[in-house]
Design an enzyme around this catalytic site. Sequence first.
Site, PDB file in Angstrom:
ATOM      1  N   PRO A  32       0.836  -1.195   0.000  1.00  0.00           N
ATOM      2  CA  PRO A  32       0.000   0.000   0.000  1.00  0.00           C
ATOM      3  C   PRO A  32       0.871   1.246   0.000  1.00  0.00           C
ATOM      4  CG  PRO A  32       0.095  -0.947   2.201  1.00  0.00           C
ATOM      5  CD  PRO A  32       0.829  -1.893   1.299  1.00  0.00           C
ATOM      6  N   ALA A  34       0.337   5.530  -0.244  1.00  0.00           N
ATOM      7  CA  ALA A  34      -0.612   6.638  -0.302  1.00  0.00           C
ATOM      8  C   ALA A  34      -0.418   7.441  -1.578  1.00  0.00           C
ATOM      9  CB  ALA A  34      -0.436   7.531   0.924  1.00  0.00           C
ATOM     10  N   CYS A 116       3.739   3.117   8.916  1.00  0.00           N
ATOM     11  CA  CYS A 116       3.950   4.393   8.242  1.00  0.00           C
ATOM     12  C   CYS A 116       4.858   5.295   9.078  1.00  0.00           C
ATOM     13  CB  CYS A 116       2.606   5.085   8.004  1.00  0.00           C
ATOM     14  SG  CYS A 116       2.781   6.688   7.173  1.00  0.00           S
ATOM     15  N   LYS A 155       0.844  -4.669   9.169  1.00  0.00           N
ATOM     16  CA  LYS A 155       2.111  -4.247   8.573  1.00  0.00           C
ATOM     17  C   LYS A 155       2.859  -3.373   9.573  1.00  0.00           C
ATOM     18  CE  LYS A 155       4.110  -2.534   4.256  1.00  0.00           C
ATOM     19  NZ  LYS A 155       5.008  -1.438   4.644  1.00  0.00           N
ATOM     20  N   ASN A 216       9.388  -7.163   3.380  1.00  0.00           N
ATOM     21  CA  ASN A 216       9.242  -5.944   2.594  1.00  0.00           C
ATOM     22  C   ASN A 216      10.486  -5.088   2.766  1.00  0.00           C
ATOM     23  OD1 ASN A 216       7.416  -2.886   3.073  1.00  0.00           O
ATOM     24  ND2 ASN A 216       7.926  -3.774   1.122  1.00  0.00           N
ATOM     25  N   GLY A 217      10.871  -4.390   1.681  1.00  0.00           N
ATOM     26  CA  GLY A 217      11.981  -3.456   1.761  1.00  0.00           C
ATOM     27  C   GLY A 217      13.113  -3.766   0.801  1.00  0.00           C
ATOM     28  N   ASP A 218      13.393  -2.854  -0.139  1.00  0.00           N
ATOM     29  CA  ASP A 218      14.533  -2.954  -1.063  1.00  0.00           C
ATOM     30  C   ASP A 218      14.493  -4.217  -1.918  1.00  0.00           C
ATOM     31  OD1 ASP A 218      15.426  -0.561  -0.112  1.00  0.00           O
ATOM     32  OD2 ASP A 218      17.161  -1.350   0.964  1.00  0.00           O
ATOM     33  N   GLY A 240       7.010  -2.299  -3.036  1.00  0.00           N
ATOM     34  CA  GLY A 240       6.404  -0.979  -3.099  1.00  0.00           C
ATOM     35  C   GLY A 240       7.049  -0.112  -4.151  1.00  0.00           C
TER      36      GLY A 240
END
Length: 339
Positions: A32, A34, A116, A155, A216-218, A240
Amino acid sequence: MIPSQRATSSPALIRPFQIGPHRLANNLILAPMAGITDRPFRTLCRRLGAGLAVAEMVAANTALWGSRKSLRRLDYRDEPGPISAQIVGSDPAQMAEAARLNVELGAHIVDINMGCPAKKVCKVAAGSALLRDETRVARILEAVVAAVEVPVTLKIRTGWSPEERNAVRIARIARESGIAALTVHGRTRACTYGAPAEYDTIRAIRASVDIPLIANGDIASPEDARHVLHYTGADAIMIGRAAQGRPWIFGDIAADPVPEPALPPARAASRDWIRDILREHLEALYAFHGDYAGVRIARKHIAWYCRDLPGAASFRETINRTETASEQLRLALAFLDQD
């Protein structure tokens, strides 16, 4: 940062993934974001290989849902499922009510945002700020799980700061609260997006907690995906920023059982193919948001699609001055047609 230990390539790392009763075609999930993961982008990423696409976060305070932006974010009509809606807030009762209303609007999965890092979110004790209050985390998770019959996912980041990494404890709370799957972004709130992601914390969660786990991440290539899945033992990955301007990244990962980092995917190298994807995306944005908002939302997407092409910087200035959908579409496609 991806560990130096090279993962053993295995097609089985890319496989179906289960969230509650929902069996996803694969374990590749759009994060997700924004202002980015609206319905047109989610639909496109799903068509191009993502097993699940999580919607933009919406505030748990339903008094804020009257804006045009919020109403669009809550519009799941005609979207292929399962639909995962993300809520953000700090009050257990508000979060529970927001979850119920999202389900009434068509969500099949409710995702809770405790990751977030934005200041405006953290200053109201929401997002990743909640990681500093494990008691409140438990209260929110229990309230939301009890409020809806659909799976609830969570998350998080690895903690508030490198000195306060508590993701393993949060994962245990999530498991005890009945969370159906946990996504962990491999950075703390203090790291924002500046430091490289680390996966040791995710690996520690996998060793400590039996819960469906999403890393998640990179993750920006098939090789990255397999490294992270192999090293952490996670069940799935979430992508993302690497999907911005590259919605086909999910299909490239799913179709590439043996990573070849020196060779770009054939489809990604085809400008004609990218041109067709861009046209589809822009026309969907105009149809969903209307010409005025659609043109403005499309500007960043066009910049991402074109960022690696010669003259992209000056073209971005031109496209940002364009006011009509027809002219924007014409200029974007013409730029991709150039030699």
